[in-house]
Design a protein around this motif. Sequence first.
Motif, PDB file in Angstrom:
ATOM      1  N   TYR A  30       8.352   2.599   2.170  1.00  0.00           N
ATOM      2  CA  TYR A  30       9.636   2.719   0.992  1.00  0.00           C
ATOM      3  C   TYR A  30       8.710   3.501   0.791  1.00  0.00           C
ATOM      4  N   SER A  31       8.867   4.732  -0.351  1.00  0.00           N
ATOM      5  CA  SER A  31       8.733   5.579  -1.598  1.00  0.00           C
ATOM      6  C   SER A  31       8.550   4.931  -2.395  1.00  0.00           C
ATOM      7  N   ARG A  32       6.647   4.825  -2.794  1.00  0.00           N
ATOM      8  CA  ARG A  32       6.050   4.192  -3.483  1.00  0.00           C
ATOM      9  C   ARG A  32       5.257   4.767  -3.706  1.00  0.00           C
TER      10      ARG A  32
END
Length: 182
Positions: A30-32
């Motif tokens: 996830y791009s978090r």
Amino acid sequence: PGILPVLEMTWSSWQELFPGSNVSSLETGYSRPYGDYPYGNYRSSSRLIFPVNPLDQRLHEKERVLAVVDGEHAKVYRFDLFTDTLGVIRDEFQALPIAVAGRKGHFMMAFKRMTPDNVLLELEYCGTPGLMGDQEGNLWDLFGYAVEGPRKGQRLEPVNAFMGYWFSIPAFYPDTEIYGID
């Protein structure tokens, strides 16, 4: 089954107590930004995402507390009860002797003080980061395990407890006690 015990603490506290620790990966798929709080200023604002009625105003609504719960009863413990070193509060909740171990602004955890063989432990900070001592000469870690002493390998039984914002506790437990106030 009850509530599973979780030791929630700041990364800096974790590193201080367990200096050899590593994060296995930030590659979660996830791009978090995991280093950033995802809810903006929600912690510090008085805004609530949903209405709470009635709102118990004995504490600031967004104060983080440890809630010890049993059935319809709850008692909360505040970070302000602790200092910058580990502290231990010996208390009773619903006639059960408990200990709440904590460090101001960093973490809190709660355990039963009565052992399976009916010994009431007088837990206290022993001067070693992250460890509590008792009258039998045992050292207990923050997960409740005896790491030294005659009870080495035994574990203190955790109590049903969780961290939460103050406003959420009396919403579910209307007669919530506050340690040190009630």
